[in-house]
Design a protein around this motif. Structure first.
Motif, PDB file in Angstrom:
ATOM      1  N   THR A  32       0.827  -1.213   0.000  1.00 39.18           N
ATOM      2  CA  THR A  32       0.000   0.000   0.000  1.00 39.18           C
ATOM      3  C   THR A  32       0.861   1.262   0.000  1.00 39.18           C
ATOM      4  O   THR A  32       0.491   2.265  -0.618  1.00 39.18           O
ATOM      5  CB  THR A  32      -0.948   0.007   1.208  1.00 39.18           C
ATOM      6  N   PHE A  36       0.746   4.147  -3.018  1.00 34.29           N
ATOM      7  CA  PHE A  36       0.522   5.587  -2.850  1.00 34.29           C
ATOM      8  C   PHE A  36       1.794   6.411  -3.079  1.00 34.29           C
ATOM      9  O   PHE A  36       1.838   7.594  -2.728  1.00 34.29           O
ATOM     10  CB  PHE A  36      -0.053   5.869  -1.462  1.00 34.29           C
ATOM     11  N   ARG A 121       1.197  12.335   2.403  1.00 32.40           N
ATOM     12  CA  ARG A 121       0.023  11.674   1.846  1.00 32.40           C
ATOM     13  C   ARG A 121      -1.223  12.051   2.642  1.00 32.40           C
ATOM     14  O   ARG A 121      -1.158  12.315   3.836  1.00 32.40           O
ATOM     15  CB  ARG A 121       0.201  10.142   1.846  1.00 32.40           C
ATOM     16  N   LYS A 122      -2.361  12.050   1.979  1.00 33.87           N
ATOM     17  CA  LYS A 122      -3.613  12.402   2.647  1.00 33.87           C
ATOM     18  C   LYS A 122      -3.869  11.431   3.800  1.00 33.87           C
ATOM     19  O   LYS A 122      -3.467  10.267   3.741  1.00 33.87           O
ATOM     20  CB  LYS A 122      -4.766  12.360   1.643  1.00 33.87           C
ATOM     21  N   TRP A 124      -6.353   9.661   4.756  1.00 35.19           N
ATOM     22  CA  TRP A 124      -7.002   8.381   4.457  1.00 35.19           C
ATOM     23  C   TRP A 124      -6.028   7.392   3.822  1.00 35.19           C
ATOM     24  O   TRP A 124      -6.131   6.184   4.040  1.00 35.19           O
ATOM     25  CB  TRP A 124      -8.239   8.571   3.578  1.00 35.19           C
ATOM     26  N   LYS A 125      -5.053   7.905   3.072  1.00 33.18           N
ATOM     27  CA  LYS A 125      -4.046   7.025   2.491  1.00 33.18           C
ATOM     28  C   LYS A 125      -3.111   6.489   3.575  1.00 33.18           C
ATOM     29  O   LYS A 125      -2.718   5.317   3.552  1.00 33.18           O
ATOM     30  CB  LYS A 125      -3.245   7.767   1.420  1.00 33.18           C
ATOM     31  N   ARG A 126      -2.770   7.338   4.537  1.00 36.26           N
ATOM     32  CA  ARG A 126      -1.909   6.883   5.634  1.00 36.26           C
ATOM     33  C   ARG A 126      -2.630   5.859   6.506  1.00 36.26           C
ATOM     34  O   ARG A 126      -2.023   4.895   6.994  1.00 36.26           O
ATOM     35  CB  ARG A 126      -1.459   8.089   6.470  1.00 36.26           C
TER      36      ARG A 126
END
Length: 433
Positions: A32, A36, A121-122, A124-126
């Motif tokens: 993941t 990203f 990173r945003k 939600w990505k984290r």
């Protein structure tokens, strides 16, 4: 000698399962993070000296000497300080912890990495990156548990008679029969060991839970249809009431809690019975709930664990167990001499339980666990959205590095607990035989 070799083999097999579980966990983070666009310099299984490694692309993949964990190294886990500098700038011990953590997050920084930092990173990505590791353990646990339940089964009571109780004695008395005791309804009706009860009062019976409930709800005359030597026979019984163990919501007897209920007086035989998919999912839910309850009860079990480790008291069956203890159990399983399918099922169950524990433990919202980073990202998202609603300036990324002093305290407590469990597992282990 054979028993010793089997025990050693069981320990080795467990550690292989442990390494696979750790590698699988870190693969969730790695895949993941790369998805990203975060640069990941290292993917390592184990700690300590590196035994083997190979670099492919941006990432060095390797195995280390101590198979008790693993990690991936991501660039820019924490944002820089307010002045934009990342090197240590203070002699304060607490501040030093923060700055050390921040500096470590920028190790191996290369030109072009400015756009590949984790903290940029945003949220939600984290959250996805940090949740992916424990989630991989959950996937593996569910897959293993369901496989065992559906293809091997679990040990369950059946409607086959294993023993007939000779007289009516309250289960709370736990004494032998005397001449003054009345014969049990089962004995009086002529029920025998090996009989399979297929109907109760003319209603078909397919499982022990249903039969047990029908017996408990009945007082007085009833008929039992049994299969004996390939033929069906109808027995007439007169059930009485007796003090028997109470059942919980799952239908299991509750220790030392009794109720008045209908009584027949026989012990059911047990067998390993495969479950349907629906039954397996339900059973999986019970195991997850039990895991959550055990995690919440962990602090309360420390005194008994200490007494077992240092005062020689008996080790409780539900005592916390570490990697060493689990490995010893794995060795015991192979040394029991059970049929192959039962041995394989128990080993898979052990590895599945370990993966479920990894998932639950890592979801605690505490640094340095994955759940701590998830909580930090969610808090950042919340305060940024609140600022947007009230038209306030963007507060920027939440500096998780500021929580590192707390993380060191938490890590210290975890280390102390791990050492305590290790001592108990060595000097007074949990045994299954």
């Amino acid at each position: 000698m054979t028993s010793i070799l089997l025990t050693v083999l069981g320990i080795v097999i467990f550690f292989v399962g442990l390494l696979v579980s750790i590698a699988w966990h870190e693969l969730g983070h790695l895949s993941t993070a790369k998805l990203f666009g975060v640069r990941v310099p290292q993917y390592m299984v184990g700690f300590g000296p590196t035994l083997w490694s190979k670099k492919k692309g941006d990432t060095e993949y390797g195995i280390k000497a101590i198979p008790l964990g693993g990690y991936i190294r991501m660039i820019g886990m924490f944002p820089p300080g307010k002045d934009g500098r990342i090197e240590a700038r203070s002699t304060s011990p607490w501040r030093g912890m923060i700055e050390d953590a921040r500096s470590a997050a920028y190790e191996e920084l290369q030109p072009g990495d400015e756009t590949r930092l984790f903290y940029t990173r945003k949220p939600w990505k984290r959250v996805i990156v940090m949740f992916a590791g424990p989630f991989m353990n959950l996937i593996l646990a569910v897959a293993l548990f369901l496989s065992v339940f559906m293809f091997v089964g679990i040990n369950k009571s059946t409607t086959t008679v294993d023993s007939v109780v000779p007289c009516v004695v309250s289960q709370s008395d736990n004494r032998a029969c005397t001449a003054a005791d009345k014969p049990s309804p089962a004995k009086a009706a002529g029920l025998q060991k090996g009989d399979r009860i297929v109907a109760f009062d003319g209603q078909p019976i397919a499982d022990w839970a249903t039969l047990s409930d029908r017996i408990r709800a009945t007082k007085g005359a009833a008929t039992l249809t049994v299969e004996r030597d390939g033929e069906q026979k109808v027995l007439n019984a007169t059930l009485t009431t007796n003090k028997v163990l109470k059942k919980d919501a799952n239908g299991d007897p509750v220790k030392d809690e009794y109720v008045e209920a209908g009584y027949l007086g026989f012990g059911p035989a047990s067998a390993t019975i495969p479950l349907t998919f629906t039954e397996s999912v339900d059973h999986m839910g019970v195991i997850v709930q039990s895991g959550v309850d055990s995690l919440l009860a962990l602090p309360s079990k420390i005194p008994a664990l200490w007494n077992a480790a240092f005062l020689g008291e008996e080790r409780q069956a539900d005592s916390p167990m570490g990697v060493v203890g689990a490995a010893r159990v794995g060795g015991e399983i192979l040394g029991l001499g059970l049929p192959m399918e039962n041995t394989v099922a128990m080993m898979l169950f052990l590895v599945a339980g370990f993966n479920l524990s990894l998932f639950l433990f890592n979801m605690l919202p505490l640094l340095p666990l994955d759940g701590g980073h998830i909580a930090g990202a969610l808090w950042e998202s919340l305060r940024r959205n609140v600022a947007k609603v009230f038209r306030r300036p963007d507060p920027g990324p939440f500096d998780v590095a500021k929580l590192m002093p707390v993380a060191y305290v938490v890590a210290g407590l975890f280390i102390c607990f791990t050492v305590l469990v290790l001592v108990a597992d060595v000097v007074n282990p949990v045994r299954i035989s």
